[in-house]
Scaffold this active site. Sequence first.
Site, PDB file in Angstrom:
ATOM      1  N   CYS A 136      -6.710  27.955  17.033  1.00 20.44           N
ATOM      2  CA  CYS A 136      -6.491  27.893  15.583  1.00 20.44           C
ATOM      3  C   CYS A 136      -7.402  26.828  14.976  1.00 20.44           C
ATOM      4  O   CYS A 136      -7.665  25.790  15.564  1.00 20.44           O
ATOM      5  CB  CYS A 136      -5.059  27.579  15.194  1.00 20.44           C
ATOM      6  SG  CYS A 136      -3.876  28.775  15.793  1.00 20.44           S
TER       7      CYS A 136
ATOM      8  N   ARG B 257     -12.326  29.135  17.272  1.00 18.31           N
ATOM      9  CA  ARG B 257     -11.026  28.606  17.698  1.00 18.31           C
ATOM     10  C   ARG B 257      -9.930  29.669  17.680  1.00 18.31           C
ATOM     11  O   ARG B 257      -8.795  29.414  18.079  1.00 18.31           O
ATOM     12  CB  ARG B 257     -10.614  27.442  16.803  1.00 18.31           C
ATOM     13  CG  ARG B 257     -11.600  26.303  16.798  1.00 18.31           C
ATOM     14  CD  ARG B 257     -11.143  25.194  15.890  1.00 18.31           C
ATOM     15  NE  ARG B 257      -9.962  24.544  16.406  1.00 18.31           N
ATOM     16  CZ  ARG B 257      -9.955  23.557  17.278  1.00 18.31           C
ATOM     17  NH1 ARG B 257     -11.092  23.085  17.729  1.00 18.31           N
ATOM     18  NH2 ARG B 257      -8.835  23.029  17.698  1.00 18.31           N
TER      19      ARG B 257
ATOM     20  N   TRP C 217      -5.266  31.849  16.316  1.00 16.13           N
ATOM     21  CA  TRP C 217      -5.215  32.442  17.654  1.00 16.13           C
ATOM     22  C   TRP C 217      -3.735  32.583  17.964  1.00 16.13           C
ATOM     23  O   TRP C 217      -3.008  31.598  18.090  1.00 16.13           O
ATOM     24  CB  TRP C 217      -5.903  31.530  18.668  1.00 16.13           C
ATOM     25  CG  TRP C 217      -6.031  32.152  20.024  1.00 16.13           C
ATOM     26  CD1 TRP C 217      -6.981  33.048  20.427  1.00 16.13           C
ATOM     27  CD2 TRP C 217      -5.194  31.921  21.155  1.00 16.13           C
ATOM     28  NE1 TRP C 217      -6.771  33.392  21.745  1.00 16.13           N
ATOM     29  CE2 TRP C 217      -5.681  32.710  22.216  1.00 16.13           C
ATOM     30  CE3 TRP C 217      -4.076  31.130  21.379  1.00 16.13           C
ATOM     31  CZ2 TRP C 217      -5.099  32.734  23.472  1.00 16.13           C
ATOM     32  CZ3 TRP C 217      -3.495  31.153  22.643  1.00 16.13           C
ATOM     33  CH2 TRP C 217      -4.008  31.946  23.681  1.00 16.13           C
TER      34      TRP C 217
ATOM     35  N   ASN D  24      -1.991  23.981  13.587  1.00 11.87           N
ATOM     36  CA  ASN D  24      -2.602  24.265  14.885  1.00 11.87           C
ATOM     37  C   ASN D  24      -1.766  23.533  15.934  1.00 11.87           C
ATOM     38  O   ASN D  24      -1.599  22.324  15.839  1.00 11.87           O
ATOM     39  CB  ASN D  24      -4.051  23.760  14.861  1.00 11.87           C
ATOM     40  CG  ASN D  24      -4.681  23.693  16.254  1.00 11.87           C
ATOM     41  OD1 ASN D  24      -5.585  22.921  16.484  1.00 11.87           O
ATOM     42  ND2 ASN D  24      -4.224  24.503  17.171  1.00 11.87           N
ATOM     43  N   GLY D  25      -1.234  24.278  16.901  1.00 15.62           N
ATOM     44  CA  GLY D  25      -0.394  23.656  17.927  1.00 15.62           C
ATOM     45  C   GLY D  25       0.834  24.510  18.154  1.00 15.62           C
ATOM     46  O   GLY D  25       0.871  25.682  17.762  1.00 15.62           O
TER      47      GLY D  25
ATOM     48  N   GLU E 298     -18.750  31.055  38.462  1.00 17.25           N
ATOM     49  CA  GLU E 298     -19.046  30.891  37.037  1.00 17.25           C
ATOM     50  C   GLU E 298     -19.703  32.160  36.474  1.00 17.25           C
ATOM     51  O   GLU E 298     -19.366  32.614  35.383  1.00 17.25           O
ATOM     52  CB  GLU E 298     -19.951  29.665  36.833  1.00 17.25           C
ATOM     53  CG  GLU E 298     -20.526  29.495  35.433  1.00 17.25           C
ATOM     54  CD  GLU E 298     -19.488  29.463  34.332  1.00 17.25           C
ATOM     55  OE1 GLU E 298     -18.277  29.338  34.607  1.00 17.25           O
ATOM     56  OE2 GLU E 298     -19.876  29.584  33.154  1.00 17.25           O
TER      57      GLU E 298
ATOM     58  N   LYS F 273     -18.312  34.507  33.404  1.00 23.09           N
ATOM     59  CA  LYS F 273     -19.113  34.802  32.214  1.00 23.09           C
ATOM     60  C   LYS F 273     -19.154  36.303  31.966  1.00 23.09           C
ATOM     61  O   LYS F 273     -18.976  36.763  30.853  1.00 23.09           O
ATOM     62  CB  LYS F 273     -20.517  34.246  32.453  1.00 23.09           C
ATOM     63  CG  LYS F 273     -21.227  33.606  31.338  1.00 23.09           C
ATOM     64  CD  LYS F 273     -20.810  32.236  30.902  1.00 23.09           C
ATOM     65  CE  LYS F 273     -19.357  31.969  30.789  1.00 23.09           C
ATOM     66  NZ  LYS F 273     -18.958  30.594  30.741  1.00 23.09           N
TER      67      LYS F 273
ATOM     68  N   GLU G 145     -15.707  37.689  30.737  1.00 26.04           N
ATOM     69  CA  GLU G 145     -15.206  37.323  29.407  1.00 26.04           C
ATOM     70  C   GLU G 145     -16.016  37.930  28.268  1.00 26.04           C
ATOM     71  O   GLU G 145     -15.460  38.212  27.217  1.00 26.04           O
ATOM     72  CB  GLU G 145     -15.067  35.810  29.246  1.00 26.04           C
ATOM     73  CG  GLU G 145     -16.349  35.053  29.190  1.00 26.04           C
ATOM     74  CD  GLU G 145     -16.133  33.553  29.039  1.00 26.04           C
ATOM     75  OE1 GLU G 145     -15.281  33.134  28.256  1.00 26.04           O
ATOM     76  OE2 GLU G 145     -16.849  32.790  29.710  1.00 26.04           O
TER      77      GLU G 145
ATOM     78  N   HIS H 290     -13.470  40.330  55.413  1.00 25.63           N
ATOM     79  CA  HIS H 290     -12.053  40.139  55.738  1.00 25.63           C
ATOM     80  C   HIS H 290     -11.150  40.895  54.761  1.00 25.63           C
ATOM     81  O   HIS H 290      -9.998  40.531  54.567  1.00 25.63           O
ATOM     82  CB  HIS H 290     -11.724  38.644  55.766  1.00 25.63           C
ATOM     83  CG  HIS H 290     -12.501  37.917  56.815  1.00 25.63           C
ATOM     84  ND1 HIS H 290     -12.211  38.020  58.155  1.00 25.63           N
ATOM     85  CD2 HIS H 290     -13.614  37.135  56.727  1.00 25.63           C
ATOM     86  CE1 HIS H 290     -13.084  37.308  58.854  1.00 25.63           C
ATOM     87  NE2 HIS H 290     -13.955  36.767  58.003  1.00 25.63           N
TER      88      HIS H 290
ATOM     89  N   LYS I 120     -11.948  29.314  21.825  1.00 26.95           N
ATOM     90  CA  LYS I 120     -12.754  28.338  22.549  1.00 26.95           C
ATOM     91  C   LYS I 120     -11.955  27.113  22.964  1.00 26.95           C
ATOM     92  O   LYS I 120     -12.121  26.579  24.045  1.00 26.95           O
ATOM     93  CB  LYS I 120     -13.946  27.908  21.702  1.00 26.95           C
ATOM     94  CG  LYS I 120     -14.898  27.062  22.512  1.00 26.95           C
ATOM     95  CD  LYS I 120     -16.285  27.153  22.026  1.00 26.95           C
ATOM     96  CE  LYS I 120     -17.244  26.449  22.956  1.00 26.95           C
ATOM     97  NZ  LYS I 120     -17.462  27.132  24.236  1.00 26.95           N
TER      98      LYS I 120
END
Length: 606
Positions: free
Chosen positions: A2, A27, A74, A100-101, A478, A482, A485, A501, A601
């Site tokens: 947010c 955000r 968000w 936000n929170g 990594e 990438k 996402e 295995h 983010k």
Amino acid sequence: MCGIVGYVGGKLASDIILDGLEKLEYRGYDSAGIAVQTENKIDIRKKVGRLQNLSESIQEKGIEGNLAIGHTRWATHGAPSDENSHPHYNSDMTIAVVHNGIIENYMELKKELLDKGYTFNSETDTEVIPKLLDLYEEEDFFKTIQKVLKMVRGSYALGILNVKYPDTIFCARKDSPLIVGKGEKENFIASDVPALLKYTNKVYYLENGELGIIKEDSVEFFDLDGNSVEKELHEIKWTMEQATKGGYSHFMLKEIFEQPKSIEDTLKRRISDKKEILFDDINLDIEKVKDIYIVACGTAYNAGLQGKFALQKIAKIKSDVDIASEFRYSDPFVDENSLVILVSQSGETLDTLAALRDSKAKGARTLAITNVIGSSIAREADDVIYTWAGPEIAVASTKAYTTQVTVFYMLALYFAKKKACIEEKEYNRILDNLLAVPKQVEQILAKDNEIMKMAEKMIDCQHGFFLGRGLDYSVAQEASLKMKEVSYMHTEAFASGELKHGTIALIEQDIPVLAITTQESLFEKSVSNIREVKARGAFVISITQEKNADLVKQVSDEVILIPDIDDLIAGITCVVPLQLMAYHVSTLRGLDVDKPRNLAKSVTVE
Ligand code: F6R
């Protein structure tokens, strides 16, 4: 998670709020909303979906007014919808709130309000705040805010309007970031710097438990008991150009291409002309450190995987890497002889922040590696090393990762020298390799077209694998993150030797396998693993150093060559083509690469 913006001054507030929200969309982008103080009322507009929907609504019917708060969401409590969008308000719309929170005790507060006859329009936790402000409203509204904030548990950055205070934005912070921007006859609040940079580079950072009263020509700060607080005004060095796309089609691409500079800046800040690594501000007796815990989330965690290699191989210190959300609950053996390194681009990730606090409580020394000056993690850690990546706007982290890894190598060399466990010649050799990275990344970026052509072959693939051994395996992790996402392709990273295995059962005709083979000591084994998947029909794209070209070409369908570099440092450079690969698969699929679905983010919820 947010984004909040607020404006008070002489300009049309809605323009400034929309502009600021656009910079904060990274955000969260499930919905957006605005509350404007107009004559004798608060005008609220909110729309589910991207900010564009809100902008169009305001274009159709403007909102006059010079004071406003805005929000980009968000979703946590309640699905994305117009109703669940912020701002939230009391029933006669005289109080509006952006948040936000997470208000953790909202259920019990909501029950109390329902019992008192309040009705709710949304499923959010936030809506209890305007209702509580309404319920307890007294003559002095600022006192009401203090009272209500003492009732709520959880995290918040808040912007609050009250129609009776038409010249004021009230704000408050606990565990979610909030800054106050100081302009000329105009002032701002925001979750992050890019929202304000166009208007001012002078900011105050609100601390936990602080509140602000923001007017056109004054900003005042208080604690939760209403005592005045003096705060330092900071000057932000980031430029507007850094926070815009600057001619690139996407932030992610721009940020990938910025890596030569961001790595160089990160190195330059800490390496003298005499090739000394300058970390003496880190107040730490390395001889006393018996173990190192690296704690982070997502890409920052992956950078930590490389960090572990560097610290163990170069500085010979036992190191572990943990996912922040797991670390806290695994009873780690952290004590006063431990160094806990928290890695976070934003410096606000709540799980990482909580791990930091737990570690401090256990007596450990804490060191933050972060990109955002003045962020919570930077402020709360005992020591900080900043990465100089500049603002990272794309949701997928790229330049933050490579600068974090760069810091780990500098740190490992620095510790090794302090502990006298490295010979001068070896120190200089590794350092020279590190200093060569920016130039080498430039050479790799020149292969962008070649990489795009390979990406074209993966447009329709549903699944894929990234393979590597040793350091290459951490890069594979990594690279896989990438790809997942931004392209939504299901990929997994595997340690090449582990494949047989179980996982090799998934290898079938034409499945893409991206194999990283930069480690000489593991090279032959890695090549054998490539042969194993190739024999089962995989389409193999290899990433290796030029010196390995001949053999790797024999076992691969495609090869991306990176310049020769010391194997230990290759992890920084060989991730770059894989970042480009993920970018191209995403854009070729027509996806919104800068804002992938379901993501935000800055993850300030647990
Ligand atoms: C992935 C990505 C995330 C972040 C993670 C931690 O591209 O960006 O996985 O790395 O959310 O964020 P920070 O580094 O801000 O703590």
